[in-house]
Write a protein that holds these residues in place. Structure first.
Motif, PDB file in Angstrom:
ATOM      1  N   CYS A   1       0.866  -1.194   0.000  1.00  0.00           N
ATOM      2  CA  CYS A   1       0.000   0.000   0.000  1.00  0.00           C
ATOM      3  C   CYS A   1       0.899   1.239   0.000  1.00  0.00           C
ATOM      4  O   CYS A   1       1.749   1.398   0.887  1.00  0.00           O
ATOM      5  N   PRO A   2       0.744   2.113  -0.993  1.00  0.00           N
ATOM      6  CA  PRO A   2       1.612   3.291  -1.039  1.00  0.00           C
ATOM      7  C   PRO A   2       1.447   4.137   0.219  1.00  0.00           C
ATOM      8  O   PRO A   2       0.377   4.152   0.822  1.00  0.00           O
TER       9      PRO A   2
ATOM     10  N   TYR B   1       0.727   7.136   2.668  1.00  0.00           N
ATOM     11  CA  TYR B   1      -0.340   8.143   2.677  1.00  0.00           C
ATOM     12  C   TYR B   1      -1.528   7.739   1.818  1.00  0.00           C
ATOM     13  O   TYR B   1      -2.269   8.565   1.322  1.00  0.00           O
ATOM     14  N   HIS B   2      -1.648   6.479   1.576  1.00  0.00           N
ATOM     15  CA  HIS B   2      -2.778   5.998   0.769  1.00  0.00           C
ATOM     16  C   HIS B   2      -3.760   5.316   1.709  1.00  0.00           C
ATOM     17  O   HIS B   2      -3.352   4.540   2.576  1.00  0.00           O
ATOM     18  N   ASN B   3      -5.020   5.600   1.535  1.00  0.00           N
ATOM     19  CA  ASN B   3      -6.040   4.960   2.361  1.00  0.00           C
ATOM     20  C   ASN B   3      -6.089   3.466   2.017  1.00  0.00           C
ATOM     21  O   ASN B   3      -6.348   3.109   0.861  1.00  0.00           O
TER      22      ASN B   3
ATOM     23  N   ASP C   1      -9.064   2.427   0.071  1.00  0.00           N
ATOM     24  CA  ASP C   1      -9.014   2.741  -1.363  1.00  0.00           C
ATOM     25  C   ASP C   1      -8.146   1.724  -2.086  1.00  0.00           C
ATOM     26  O   ASP C   1      -8.478   1.256  -3.170  1.00  0.00           O
ATOM     27  N   TYR C   2      -7.030   1.404  -1.425  1.00  0.00           N
ATOM     28  CA  TYR C   2      -6.063   0.520  -2.081  1.00  0.00           C
ATOM     29  C   TYR C   2      -6.681  -0.853  -2.357  1.00  0.00           C
ATOM     30  O   TYR C   2      -6.576  -1.389  -3.462  1.00  0.00           O
TER      31      TYR C   2
ATOM     32  N   GLU D   1      -9.136  -0.678  -5.075  1.00  0.00           N
ATOM     33  CA  GLU D   1      -8.455  -0.594  -6.379  1.00  0.00           C
ATOM     34  C   GLU D   1      -8.001  -1.984  -6.818  1.00  0.00           C
ATOM     35  O   GLU D   1      -8.126  -2.361  -7.985  1.00  0.00           O
TER      36      GLU D   1
END
Ligand SMILES: Nc1ncnc2c1ncn2[C@@H]1O[C@H](COP(=O)(O)OP(=O)(O)OP(=O)(O)O)[C@@H](O)[C@H]1O
Length: 886
Positions: free
Chosen positions: A468-469, A471-473, A476-477, A480
């Motif tokens: 998971c990148p 600062y990525h929720n 959301d990840y 996706e």
């Protein structure tokens, strides 16, 4: 100490600005008490002052708060908000010392609860405690007890009514910790609250975490759900293609897992992933074309029982708009709680739920005037009345702003912490909402790509090479991933889940774990006494007789080895006793588990009760629907006058007999449409409410249908009377009482038949638009074959059968017979006028109506029509509910 003085400074500054101390939150520093969450009306100011005056030197001195002991009830939401805002300013001042104090307070809760239960054992517990030597009676109070512990003391006071009690606990370092005992049973430790404030300031905006403490709700057994290999297939395309094995679509593909009580579970996935279908499958709302195994507490799911112990709160939360919050809640209580529970007890349950859901201020507000968030909360409150152990929410946050969404999920989480199994579908939660869930069940194309704890998601994905990148929720990840944005990995991820790769990320220790020594599995009792600090990771059930969930890996029948419980029956019976035994806190639920018939697939109340509650509600709804009711009354009077003026004094005029038949037909037409259209319009609007309530097992279709139709009947009597009285005399029909009464009776019968037809159209229509179109269109053949436009003999023989099923034909012929039949004789004929009809017989003959026909036959046939259509409508309703369950 510095923080204290700063706090005091702030306090003084605020006071100087005219804000009363009772309106402010005073931080739980060493010189101040915590009990400013007490009621606003009495005592809080005094408490604040007295505590503010306390110094560190007062070590181990019992503090008497005198008559200002907190009265029952909580402060308003606005006041809370104000308190929280004030607290925000003081946040910097909260020292580590305060936090550790709060924690210490928590560790002492067991003892405090024990004392509380002693008090609770008797509403006048003070007396008992006095007798036991543990109390010091106070001359000016209803009760006053103190219990000495190691270097600590507890002062309990009963207020004047003897029903509520506030305990001030003085820690050895003289940090007052305040216990609020509501109805002498519910323990609310303000230290805990303070701790929450300290660490989770924003999470208390509406105190919804308290929803777990619903002490008056019926005790229910906690429920864990296991499911294995769930597949759901629907037919797509034509029947023909399906027969050839084509056109079937598999929506859910072999889903397995388990959901435990005490957990807030999210079913996530991109749009079309199958979330709603999965939820429907779990809730038992889709059974056709569904394959797989469902176990409830280790037993094969009995759908009737399961629907009784669960509730499904739909996305759109359809509620009746014309009832007030309290009225809606009382309807729910009257239908969902057994009849033997008195009204007072039901009211206690209702008020408790409303106050904990922050709806107390809106008790008299009509549902139509509530905000979106309040409607959602009310929808939850309505279902909470019988304390269902399983709650399903379809997109609970849809349509809510971020703050309301947060509040809504806080509430759900606290409900879960009370021992309920709370399952929600959620589309794409923000990071803030996402972290509130305990467990995730992520779907992609109908397959499970992750099941496990919220915290485990990122590590699990990382272990699969999906990082998971920053600062990525994570929500959301994972969506996706499920949507295929990183390539089609759904098959692989699903296989990993099936192979048990997620297992280590499952939170094997559910939030509710036993601290009692009882060995019954799944014997959680949902009395709302579960206490938690609200933190997902550290829920404590200290002193609470929660279940022993032996969710050990490798055992058990389905997936993660959750050991199936014993028969639910045995668990259920003992819940209350175990609860008492295990923690010494008596359950003060006004409804016990024994009151609820938890076994049968039948309803909580008898048919008669259901009918009477629903009748009252339907009647109230009609009366309150001012627009519709007023329009109906106004239209009958206004149109009566207009038609009366148009056909003024033509009734006995032989030269105007043709016009008079037109008037009679027009009257039937008017009565038909004024009865048909409101029903056609109102029924589809109410269908959502009916389906929800029926699916949630509030009442039977029969009771609803009968109540709904009978409630509208008075209007079908009164309105035709208004109309007929005006037109009959204005148009100079035969001045005979018998004819007049029969005229009204026929008009009423017409109205009732039309209403039945309206119900049928409304119930059968898939939407309001369809109903609006179908209403007038279906009336065309009925009117065409009524015998007014075309006489019976003129109708082609192959179409004449339609005439027999046109109730308007019987109505029109009947009215003609009432006006022109029954030996009326000669008609009047003004001088110098050519009268087409000299006798009434001639008028009847012109319309192919035999004078020998009997009026009562027309009544009987219409009554038959009325009964048949009502039965047909009932069957349509039943079919629709089945369709929903399909
Ligand atoms: N009765 C049905 N006939 C045909 N297809 C159906 C039926 N019910 C559901 N589907 C299809 O199944 C898929 C999953 O539908 P479902 O409503 O469960 O998805 P969802 O994840 O809840 O979507 P959303 O988040 O958009 O509401 C969709 O592609 C939908 O079109």
């Amino acid at each position: 100490m510095q923080s204290d003085s700063l706090a005091n400074q702030k306090l003084q500054t605020k006071s100087a600005h005219g804000l009363s101390i009772s309106q402010m939150y005073i931080p739980p520093t060493s010189t101040m008490g915590f009990n400013l969450f007490g009621p606003m009306n009495s005592g809080t100011r005094h408490n604040a002052n007295s505590r503010a005056d306390m110094s560190m030197a007062d070590t181990n001195v019992e503090m008497e708060t005198g008559d200002d002991v907190a009265a029952p009830g909580w402060e308003s939401d606005a006041a809370i908000l104000q308190s929280v805002q004030a607290l925000t300013e003081h946040m910097q001042l909260l020292s580590d010392e305060t936090r550790s104090l709060a924690r210490e307070g928590l560790t002492l809760r067991g003892e405090l609860e024990r004392v509380a239960s002693q008090v609770a054992a008797d509403h006048h517990g003070a007396q008992n405690l006095t007798n036991a030597g543990a109390c010091t009676p106070s001359p000016n109070q209803a009760g006053h007890c103190c219990v000495q512990g190691q270097a600590r003391s507890l002062v309990c006071k009963l207020n004047g009514s003897g029903e509520d009690c506030a305990c001030d606990f003085h820690h050895r370092v003289n940090k007052p910790v305040v216990l609020q005992l509501s109805q002498a049973s519910q323990v609310d430790l303000d230290t805990e609250r303070a701790y929450w404030h300290a660490g989770h300031l924003k999470k208390v905006q509406n105190r919804t975490y308290e929803a777990q403490k619903l002490s008056h709700l019926p005790t229910r057994q906690a429920v864990h759900i296991e499911f294995s290999n769930i597949t759901y297939t629907v037919r797509e395309g034509s029947v023909w293609s399906c027969r050839r094995g084509k056109g079937n679509k598999t929506i859910l593909k072999g889903l397995s897992g388990r959901f435990l009580p005490g957990e807030l579970i999210a079913i996530m996935g991109p749009s079309g992933a199958g979330k709603s279908s999965f939820m429907n499958a779990l809730a038992g709302y889709k059974t056709q074309s569904m394959k797989g195994t469902f176990l409830v507490n280790g037993q094969a799911r009995n759908l009737g029982q399961f629907r009784k112990m669960s509730c499904y709160i739909m996305q759109d939360c359809q509620l009746l708009p014309h009832l007030s919050v309290m009225e809606a809640m009382m309807v729910s209580a009257n239908l969902k709680l057994p009849e033997k529970i008195g009204r007072g007890a039901k009211k206690i349950v209702v008020e408790e739920i409303l106050s904990l859901l922050g709806l107390m201020e809106s008790v008299h507000t009509r549902v139509s005037k509530l905000s979106g968030g309040q409607v959602k909360r009310l929808a939850i409150a309505l279902e909470l009345v019988n304390n269902p152990p399983v709650l399903f929410f379809d997109e609970p946050t849809s349509g809510l702003d971020s703050s309301s969404s947060f509040q809504c999920l806080s509430l759900l989480k606290s409900l879960a912490r009370g021992g309920r199994t709370v399952i929600c579908t959620i589309h794409q939660p923000s990071a803030r909402l996402f972290e509130m869930f305990d467990q995730l069940y992520v779907l992609g194309e109908g397959q499970c790509i992750y099941r496990g704890s919220m915290q485990g998601l990122v590590p699990y994905l990382k272990a699969q090479g999906l990082v998971c990148p920053p600062y990525h929720n994570p929500a959301d990840y994972v969506i996706e991933i499920a949507s295929g944005e990183y390539g089609n990995m759904i098959g692989d991820l699903s296989k990993l889940v099936t192979d048990g790769k997620c297992e280590e990320f499952l939170n094997l220790e559910p939030p509710l774990h036993s601290t009692s020594s009882n060995s019954l599995n799944s014997s959680n009792s949902l009395t709302g006494h579960a206490h938690s600090n609200g933190d997902a990771a550290s829920v404590t059930t200290a002193g609470i007789g929660m279940a022993t969930f032996t969710a050990s890996k490798g055992e058990g029948s389905i997936t993660n080895g959750h050991t199936p419980s014993n028969a639910p029956q045995s668990n259920r019976v003992t819940t209350k006793a175990i609860f008492k035994e295990a923690n010494g806190v008596s359950t003060h639920s006004v409804v016990t588990c024994d009151d609820l018939d938890l076994d049968g697939g039948h309803f909580a109340t008898s048919f008669l009760t259901q009918f009477s509650v629903l009748f009252k509600r339907a009647f109230l709804t009609i009366i309150r629907d001012q627009l519709l009711t007023h329009i109906r009354i106004f239209s009958h009077i206004a149109c009566g006058l207009l038609i009366g003026l148009l056909y003024l004094e033509i009734g006995n005029d032989g030269s105007k007999a043709f016009n008079n038949t037109g008037f009679l037909f027009l009257s039937i037409l008017f009565l038909m449409f004024t009865a048909l259209m409101p029903t056609v319009l109102s029924f589809p609007l109410e269908m959502g409410v009916f389906v929800r309530e029926n699916l949630n097992y509030w009442y039977s279709i029969k009771a609803y249908y009968l109540a709904k139709t009978i409630a509208d009947m008075p209007f079908q009597f009164v309105l035709p009377i208004f109309y007929c009285t005006i037109v009959y005399w204005m148009t100079d029909q035969p001045p005979e009482a018998g004819r007049f009464i029969l005229f009204i009776a026929m008009a009423t019968m017409t109205s009732l038949c039309s209403q039945s037809l309206g119900l049928l159209i409304g119930a059968g229509s898939t939407s309001l638009q369809v109903a609006v179109f179908a209403g007038p269109i279906s009336s065309i053949p009925i009117l065409l074959f009524s015998g007014y436009f075309v006489t019976f003999d003129t109708i082609p023989s192959y179409l004449q059968w339609i005439s027999y099923i046109s109730y308007v034909r019987y109505s029109f012929e009947g009215t003609m017979l009432i006006v022109y039949g029954m030996d009326r004789g000669e008609l009047g004929c003004p001088a110098n006028t050519t009268c087409m009809f000299r006798t009434s017989r001639e008028v009847l003959e012109a319309l192919d109506i035999g004078e020998e026909s009997r009026v009562y036959w027309h009544f009987l046939i219409m009554f038959g029509f009325f009964v048949v259509v009502r039965i047909f409508c009932f069957l349509v309703l039943k079919f629709k509910v089945r369709q929903h369950l399909g």
